[in-house]
Design a protein around this motif. Sequence first.
Motif, mmCIF file in Angstrom:
data_model
loop_
_atom_site.group_PDB
_atom_site.id
_atom_site.type_symbol
_atom_site.label_atom_id
_atom_site.label_comp_id
_atom_site.label_asym_id
_atom_site.label_seq_id
_atom_site.Cartn_x
_atom_site.Cartn_y
_atom_site.Cartn_z
ATOM 1 N N MET A 161 -9.799 -25.508 12.633
ATOM 2 C CA MET A 161 -9.806 -26.972 12.932
ATOM 3 C C MET A 161 -10.009 -26.851 14.399
ATOM 4 N N ASP A 162 -10.180 -25.883 15.144
ATOM 5 C CA ASP A 162 -10.850 -25.649 16.624
ATOM 6 C C ASP A 162 -11.814 -24.660 16.598
ATOM 7 N N THR A 163 -11.489 -23.568 17.289
ATOM 8 C CA THR A 163 -12.766 -22.499 17.896
ATOM 9 C C THR A 163 -12.963 -21.489 16.316
ATOM 10 N N GLY A 164 -13.877 -20.938 16.387
ATOM 11 C CA GLY A 164 -14.030 -19.800 15.393
ATOM 12 C C GLY A 164 -13.031 -18.648 15.962
ATOM 13 N N VAL A 165 -13.069 -17.998 14.694
ATOM 14 C CA VAL A 165 -11.887 -16.595 15.192
ATOM 15 C C VAL A 165 -12.602 -15.692 15.895
ATOM 16 N N GLY A 166 -13.431 -15.186 16.075
ATOM 17 C CA GLY A 166 -14.055 -14.213 16.922
ATOM 18 C C GLY A 166 -14.290 -14.999 18.353
ATOM 19 N N ASN A 167 -14.557 -16.024 18.419
ATOM 20 C CA ASN A 167 -14.757 -16.582 19.904
ATOM 21 C C ASN A 167 -13.214 -16.759 20.438
ATOM 22 N N ALA A 168 -12.331 -17.048 19.355
ATOM 23 C CA ALA A 168 -10.969 -17.095 20.068
ATOM 24 C C ALA A 168 -10.447 -15.764 20.282
ATOM 25 N N LEU A 169 -10.816 -14.646 19.700
ATOM 26 C CA LEU A 169 -10.343 -13.462 20.345
ATOM 27 C C LEU A 169 -11.129 -12.760 21.622
ATOM 28 N N ASP A 197 5.210 -11.704 18.964
ATOM 29 C CA ASP A 197 5.282 -13.005 18.005
ATOM 30 C C ASP A 197 4.530 -14.079 19.029
ATOM 31 N N LEU A 198 3.483 -14.743 18.220
ATOM 32 C CA LEU A 198 2.553 -15.633 18.581
ATOM 33 C C LEU A 198 2.484 -16.822 17.371
ATOM 34 N N PRO A 199 2.241 -18.023 17.975
ATOM 35 C CA PRO A 199 2.206 -19.156 17.006
ATOM 36 C C PRO A 199 1.486 -19.052 16.065
ATOM 37 N N TYR A 200 2.031 -19.253 14.565
ATOM 38 C CA TYR A 200 1.125 -18.976 13.461
ATOM 39 C C TYR A 200 0.770 -20.603 12.696
ATOM 40 N N VAL A 201 -0.507 -20.978 13.011
ATOM 41 C CA VAL A 201 -0.670 -22.273 12.702
ATOM 42 C C VAL A 201 -1.711 -22.357 11.472
ATOM 43 N N VAL A 202 -1.070 -22.461 10.322
ATOM 44 C CA VAL A 202 -1.915 -22.906 8.974
ATOM 45 C C VAL A 202 -1.359 -24.276 8.576
ATOM 46 N N GLY A 211 -4.275 -22.571 19.745
ATOM 47 C CA GLY A 211 -2.584 -22.674 20.575
ATOM 48 C C GLY A 211 -2.118 -20.888 20.705
ATOM 49 N N ILE A 212 -2.760 -20.260 19.785
ATOM 50 C CA ILE A 212 -2.369 -18.745 19.730
ATOM 51 C C ILE A 212 -3.167 -18.234 20.851
ATOM 52 N N MET A 213 -4.317 -18.707 21.114
ATOM 53 C CA MET A 213 -5.067 -18.114 22.325
ATOM 54 C C MET A 213 -4.149 -18.484 23.748
ATOM 55 N N SER A 214 -4.038 -19.570 23.682
ATOM 56 C CA SER A 214 -3.227 -20.019 25.014
ATOM 57 C C SER A 214 -1.875 -19.072 25.042
ATOM 58 N N ALA A 215 -1.058 -19.043 23.935
ATOM 59 C CA ALA A 215 0.152 -18.323 23.919
ATOM 60 C C ALA A 215 -0.184 -16.828 24.401
ATOM 61 N N ALA A 216 -1.527 -16.355 23.834
ATOM 62 C CA ALA A 216 -1.541 -14.840 23.886
ATOM 63 C C ALA A 216 -1.792 -14.505 25.705
ATOM 64 N N THR A 236 -1.220 -11.934 13.653
ATOM 65 C CA THR A 236 -1.101 -13.327 13.223
ATOM 66 C C THR A 236 -2.195 -13.877 12.853
ATOM 67 N N VAL A 237 -3.163 -13.859 13.641
ATOM 68 C CA VAL A 237 -4.670 -14.397 13.064
ATOM 69 C C VAL A 237 -5.331 -13.845 11.610
ATOM 70 N N PHE A 238 -4.968 -12.693 11.504
ATOM 71 C CA PHE A 238 -5.425 -12.194 10.222
ATOM 72 C C PHE A 238 -4.488 -12.561 9.284
ATOM 73 N N ALA A 239 -3.294 -12.589 9.488
ATOM 74 C CA ALA A 239 -2.160 -12.963 8.359
ATOM 75 C C ALA A 239 -2.547 -14.578 7.898
ATOM 76 N N MET A 240 -3.143 -15.425 8.899
ATOM 77 C CA MET A 240 -3.213 -16.715 8.667
ATOM 78 C C MET A 240 -4.507 -16.907 7.666
ATOM 79 N N LEU A 241 -5.644 -15.966 8.004
ATOM 80 C CA LEU A 241 -6.793 -15.824 7.098
ATOM 81 C C LEU A 241 -6.430 -15.330 5.892
ATOM 82 N N THR A 242 -5.669 -14.284 5.955
ATOM 83 C CA THR A 242 -5.116 -13.917 4.475
ATOM 84 C C THR A 242 -4.450 -14.732 3.615
ATOM 85 N N GLU A 243 -3.607 -15.349 4.185
ATOM 86 C CA GLU A 243 -2.819 -16.559 3.549
ATOM 87 C C GLU A 243 -3.751 -17.592 2.789
#
Length: 339
Positions: A161-169, A197-202, A211-216, A236-243
């Motif tokens: 819903m916002d940035t690409g996954v690589g761009n976020a990292l 722990d970081l926010p998990y947003v699916v 949000g995860i990037m700001s929290a990180a 966190t990020v990869f669990a979201m993609l896997t889910e």
Amino acid sequence: QRVLGIEGTAWAASAAVYEVESDEVSIESDPYQPESGGIHPREAAEHMSEAVPSVVETMLEAAGERAAEEGRDPEDAPIDAVAFSRGPGLGPCLRIVGTAARAVAQRFDVPLVGVNHMVAHLEIGRHYSGFDAPVCLNASGANAHVLAYRNGRYRVLGETMDTGVGNALDKFTRHVGWSHPGGPKVENHAKSGEYVDLPYVVKGMDFSFSGIMSAAKEEYDSGTPVEDVCRGLEETVFAMLTEVSERALSLTGREALVLGGGVGQNERLQGMLREMCAQRGADLHVPEDRFLRDNAGMIAVLGAKMAAGGDTLAIEESAIDADFRPDEVPVTWRAGEPE
Ligand code: ATP
């Protein structure tokens, strides 16, 4: 049949030759490395204007040598079609790629094929997996999509819903002062980190990374060891993609998953997907690294399929499309295949 592919949507100036009969791909790439910060569109375009002609000439020479070995008439074109990344990507970079592709098509009088870069990321995995109807996870720099083919199109089942996954990292690693690209550095540091722990947003089938990037960044600024933040980010990020990939398999009833995109080179992401697929009895295909990151090989392979079906472009209709979505592409090369 031999197809030249040209890629240059963001950082990789790349040309490739795909030999259709032997199914062999040779790739020549010249990456843009920002001196500081992330990818700067003007600098990236300057890189493309120098590097694209040179990788293209290298691959044309290689194609010429192959053609001569085959006994082709030296007067004939060494290639049968030119495919280029038409979008999505950075406009100034795409324009250079488009110009190079049109010039080669005119020089040799061969068909021009405009390839969607995201669909190429998926199709290269499907090509080498041999899977009929997989769900595709594209985890790339500027994008993150879960897709499946149905009724003539790749349908987007879930996306960022916002940035690409690589761009976020990469944004996180820029914050801690590491050079671009950050993804491989996150992977290395995470190996010795403790999970935080970081926010998990699916939401439904979509995910959000901002949000995860700001929290990180806040975790890091508050003194948490960078290795721990990297570990938390990966988990966190990869669990979201896997889910979301798992839900897509479940909802579509498909039994195979194909991975694509530069972040797909990450072994932790591959491991999570492998485990999830094994638990469901689904097959997983992870392409070679050279086909996961941006590369012209995937453009040449899909370009060959499109050209074989007559899906070519007249020069005057070959404008680039910086916002080209994968679900806008009529899938002409899969006629008669399973839905
Ligand atoms: P797109 O294909 O969406 O246009 P892109 O052009 O940025 O994206 P890709 O080559 O698909 O390019 O992906 C590059 C991204 O992959 C960068 O953000 C980089 O940090 C990330 N990346 C590369 N290796 C790894 C890794 N081992 N772990 C995590 N991320 C990685």
